[in-house]
Design an enzyme around this catalytic site. Structure first.
Site, PDB file in Angstrom:
ATOM      1  N   LEU A   8      28.461 -37.705 -29.411  1.00 52.16           N
ATOM      2  CA  LEU A   8      28.601 -39.074 -28.909  1.00 52.16           C
ATOM      3  C   LEU A   8      29.719 -39.193 -27.877  1.00 52.16           C
ATOM      4  O   LEU A   8      29.667 -40.045 -26.998  1.00 52.16           O
ATOM      5  CB  LEU A   8      28.895 -40.026 -30.073  1.00 52.16           C
ATOM      6  CG  LEU A   8      27.813 -40.148 -31.149  1.00 52.16           C
ATOM      7  CD1 LEU A   8      28.304 -41.041 -32.274  1.00 52.16           C
ATOM      8  CD2 LEU A   8      26.528 -40.699 -30.563  1.00 52.16           C
ATOM      9  N   GLY A   9      30.745 -38.351 -27.997  1.00 57.25           N
ATOM     10  CA  GLY A   9      31.871 -38.421 -27.075  1.00 57.25           C
ATOM     11  C   GLY A   9      32.951 -37.456 -27.511  1.00 57.25           C
ATOM     12  O   GLY A   9      32.789 -36.686 -28.454  1.00 57.25           O
ATOM     13  N   GLY A  14      37.568 -36.807 -27.380  1.00 56.73           N
ATOM     14  CA  GLY A  14      38.903 -37.308 -27.073  1.00 56.73           C
ATOM     15  C   GLY A  14      39.896 -36.174 -27.067  1.00 56.73           C
ATOM     16  O   GLY A  14      39.521 -34.996 -27.074  1.00 56.73           O
ATOM     17  N   GLY A  15      41.173 -36.533 -27.094  1.00 55.98           N
ATOM     18  CA  GLY A  15      42.202 -35.506 -27.021  1.00 55.98           C
ATOM     19  C   GLY A  15      42.273 -34.635 -28.260  1.00 55.98           C
ATOM     20  O   GLY A  15      42.709 -33.489 -28.198  1.00 55.98           O
ATOM     21  N   SER A  16      41.814 -35.152 -29.406  1.00 57.63           N
ATOM     22  CA  SER A  16      41.941 -34.385 -30.651  1.00 57.63           C
ATOM     23  C   SER A  16      40.640 -33.758 -31.117  1.00 57.63           C
ATOM     24  O   SER A  16      40.656 -32.977 -32.072  1.00 57.63           O
ATOM     25  CB  SER A  16      42.478 -35.295 -31.761  1.00 57.63           C
ATOM     26  OG  SER A  16      41.610 -36.393 -31.952  1.00 57.63           O
ATOM     27  N   GLY A  17      39.517 -34.080 -30.488  1.00 55.05           N
ATOM     28  CA  GLY A  17      38.270 -33.477 -30.940  1.00 55.05           C
ATOM     29  C   GLY A  17      37.053 -34.205 -30.416  1.00 55.05           C
ATOM     30  O   GLY A  17      37.141 -35.068 -29.539  1.00 55.05           O
ATOM     31  N   HIS A  18      35.879 -33.842 -30.980  1.00 56.83           N
ATOM     32  CA  HIS A  18      34.600 -34.414 -30.561  1.00 56.83           C
ATOM     33  C   HIS A  18      34.031 -35.287 -31.671  1.00 56.83           C
ATOM     34  O   HIS A  18      34.322 -35.094 -32.853  1.00 56.83           O
ATOM     35  CB  HIS A  18      33.608 -33.303 -30.221  1.00 56.83           C
ATOM     36  CG  HIS A  18      34.083 -32.401 -29.122  1.00 56.83           C
ATOM     37  ND1 HIS A  18      33.978 -32.727 -27.785  1.00 56.83           N
ATOM     38  CD2 HIS A  18      34.687 -31.188 -29.160  1.00 56.83           C
ATOM     39  CE1 HIS A  18      34.489 -31.746 -27.047  1.00 56.83           C
ATOM     40  NE2 HIS A  18      34.925 -30.800 -27.868  1.00 56.83           N
ATOM     41  N   LYS A  34      33.872 -37.276 -36.752  1.00 58.85           N
ATOM     42  CA  LYS A  34      34.926 -36.806 -35.851  1.00 58.85           C
ATOM     43  C   LYS A  34      35.348 -35.407 -36.293  1.00 58.85           C
ATOM     44  O   LYS A  34      35.839 -35.216 -37.413  1.00 58.85           O
ATOM     45  CB  LYS A  34      36.113 -37.762 -35.893  1.00 58.85           C
ATOM     46  CG  LYS A  34      37.241 -37.410 -34.936  1.00 58.85           C
ATOM     47  CD  LYS A  34      38.330 -38.472 -35.008  1.00 58.85           C
ATOM     48  CE  LYS A  34      39.484 -38.172 -34.061  1.00 58.85           C
ATOM     49  NZ  LYS A  34      40.530 -39.216 -34.123  1.00 58.85           N
ATOM     50  N   ASP A  50      48.366 -46.330 -29.978  1.00 60.37           N
ATOM     51  CA  ASP A  50      47.457 -45.740 -28.991  1.00 60.37           C
ATOM     52  C   ASP A  50      46.265 -46.666 -28.756  1.00 60.37           C
ATOM     53  O   ASP A  50      45.114 -46.236 -28.758  1.00 60.37           O
ATOM     54  CB  ASP A  50      46.971 -44.370 -29.466  1.00 60.37           C
ATOM     55  CG  ASP A  50      46.322 -43.566 -28.323  1.00 60.37           C
ATOM     56  OD1 ASP A  50      46.564 -43.911 -27.140  1.00 60.37           O
ATOM     57  OD2 ASP A  50      45.572 -42.606 -28.601  1.00 60.37           O
TER      58      ASP A  50
END
Length: 535
Positions: free
Chosen positions: A364-365, A367-371, A386, A483
């Site tokens: 789905l997308g 980020g900085g820490s994972g998929h 996640k 954040d």
């Protein structure tokens, strides 16, 4: 841990680490099921949507039904007494939304929501007013704090048992308002130490008898004692009664009771007796010298003790701050903090997550820490998974931070945690699936931008603000996200926003409003200029 070791010398209660949670599903599985999107489901949604207004406008209690014959739905809504209409309505609305999402085809379900006040929502295909059937008083849902009490346990249990006993007696006593939520309700507290109280809340539905209420609450207290008597708080919920205790106030239930005042730190000075002046004899002079030396010795001892205690407190505070700054660049939320409970969380087997996501095939997308991947559990529920990609110590802290925090939080504008999985270096967090993904996905997609008219934008802004306001003012404990950005605002099917990603969140004390952060956290381009200059 060094900080806690120092402070534990001066504390009455020692919080010991450990994770424990006993929970049960509030979707009743021993009745018949309905067909999703059928007549019963439509009636269920209709009566649950009317509960917030009906309950808030009718003294905090409402019971009604809608539909005919096998499609008839009975529903109940209840808030604690003296809840504001706004808090009551929001609480009922949130609890009803959880039931609609979680109980996809069960004809019987209930849920006690804890925020912004305490409330109960229940529905069934049979009438249950005034009923305390066997299944309704059997254990259904028990949640406990992960911290334990490791000192003065005998004294603590004596105070705790006295508090719960008198609260049961008061709560089960019938009042002159049987159709009001004030019937079968009680909040109370007891002094544990000079600076610490125990707070307890008990409530039964007002339509049952005093004996049934007493029996239900007694069972809850006994079950809590048998499994979790050494823990620092928790609650037991059933369809007809609720029991919770904590070492802090909660659910806005204690605003109208007089809390214990803190006693003085030292006794008032003693006044010296006035003695008539007379010429002392030789014997009297000797005695006077002896007494004077005794008085001086006692004063010296008292002075040494007081100074020693003050020095110990000052040194402990200095060392605590020193270790906090050196060892923790930011305050992580640990599993043994007071008020952190494992609520509705479930540890999945890693194989189950692999199967649900078809070996992590539908992304789905990222980020900085994972998929993030889409999945489907065996019961058909869609999930967002996640998968953390980083293997650093910092990523481990953020994983624990997020799991514990999101499991504790309950608000319609905060993303809901369904569970987690850990296998070796693999760390997985399972969330509810939100079909419209994140706000930044829509903002920067040329074809999706047109869907955001000003009415929807206003709705997203208001919902996000409510979620952050809950974290800052109503959550126990207070939480700072650190954040917040468009990528961390997720949207459900109706474009309702939900704040996500609590990996870098920071917890505040109840009275704390300022904190020093050694390292910057979050996404750089969304930080303030002063922080960016320091990175």
């Amino acid at each position: 841990m060094k900080q806690r070791s120092l402070l534990s010398i001066l504390c009455f209660i020692l919080l010991a680490s450990g994770v424990a949670s006993v929970s049960a599903q509030t979707c009743i599985e021993n009745r018949k099921y309905f067909t999703p999107n059928g007549t019963y489901d439509s009636n269920r949604r209709l009566i649950l949507s009317s509960l917030p207004n009906n309950t808030a406008s009718r003294d905090g209690f409402y019971y009604g039904s809608i539909g005919e014959e096998q499609d008839r739905v009975y529903a109940l809504g209840m808030c604690i007494p003296k809840s504001t209409p706004s808090d009551c309505s929001n609480c009922i609305k949130g609890a009803a939304g959880w039931l609609i999402q979680d109980c996809v085809n069960q004809t019987d379900a209930y849920y006690w929501a804890l925020d912004p006040t305490l409330c109960l929502v229940r529905y069934s295909n049979i009438s249950f007013s005034g009923s305390a059937a066997f299944w309704e008083i059997e254990p259904q849902y028990l949640v406990l704090n992960t911290a334990t009490i490791a000192s003065n346990l005998t004294e603590f249990k004596t105070i705790w048992e006295d508090l719960t006993s008198r609260t049961i007696t008061a709560a089960s006593a019938a009042r002159s308002t049987p159709s009001s939520s004030d019937n079968h309700y009680r909040v109370d507290f007891a002094n544990l130490t000079k600076f610490q109280n125990i707070y307890a809340l008990m409530q039964c539905t007002p339509d049952i008898s005093s004996d049934e209420c007493n029996n239900c609450l007694q069972r809850g207290v006994l079950e809590y004692q048998s499994c979790c008597g050494n823990n620092t708080g928790g609650y037991v919920m059933r369809p007809i009664c609720f029991f919770r205790w904590q070492l802090f106030t909660f659910s806005k239930a204690f605003h109208n009771i007089t809390l214990a005042t803190t006693p003085p730190l030292s006794p008032p000075p003693l006044q010296r007796p006035v003695v008539a002046s007379q010429p002392p004899s030789a014997d009297n002079r000797d005695k006077k010298r002896d007494n004077s030396s005794g008085k001086i010795s006692m004063k010296t001892i008292l002075a040494i003790v007081v100074v020693g205690i003050v020095i110990l407190i000052i040194i402990s505070g200095i060392l605590a701050r020193r270790f906090a700054r050196k060892e923790k660049p930011y305050q992580e939320v640990e599993l043994n903090q007071t008020g952190i409970t494992s609520v509705r969380s479930l540890q999945y087997k890693f194989k189950t997550i692999e199967t649900a996501t078809n070996n992590f095939s539908e992304r789905l997308g990222h980020g900085g820490s994972g998929h993030v991947f889409k999945g489907r559990l065996p019961d058909g529920k869609e999930i967002a998974v996640k998968r953390l990609s980083e293997k650093t110590e910092q990523s481990k802290k953020e994983f624990k931070n997020e799991v514990v925090l999101v499991a504790k939080l309950q608000h319609r504008n905060l993303v809901r945690l369904l569970g987690f999985s850990v296998k070796g270096e693999e760390k997985i967090i399972v969330y509810e699936y939100l079909p419209n993904r994140s706000l930044d996905y829509i903002l920067f997609d040329p074809t999706k931008q047109g869907e955001l008219d000003w009415k929807k934008r206003y709705k997203i802004i208001g919902g996000t603000a409510r979620g952050i306001l809950y974290l800052h003012q109503d959550s126990q404990p207070t939480i700072i996200h650190r954040d917040l950005k468009a990528g961390n605002i997720l949207l459900d099917a109706h474009m309702n926003p939900k704040v996500a990603d609590f990996g870098t969140a920071r917890i505040f004390g109840m009275d704390q409003s300022v904190a020093i952060t050694a390292n910057a956290a979050g996404t750089p381009i969304y930080g303030t200029r002063r922080i960016l200059d320091e990175i």
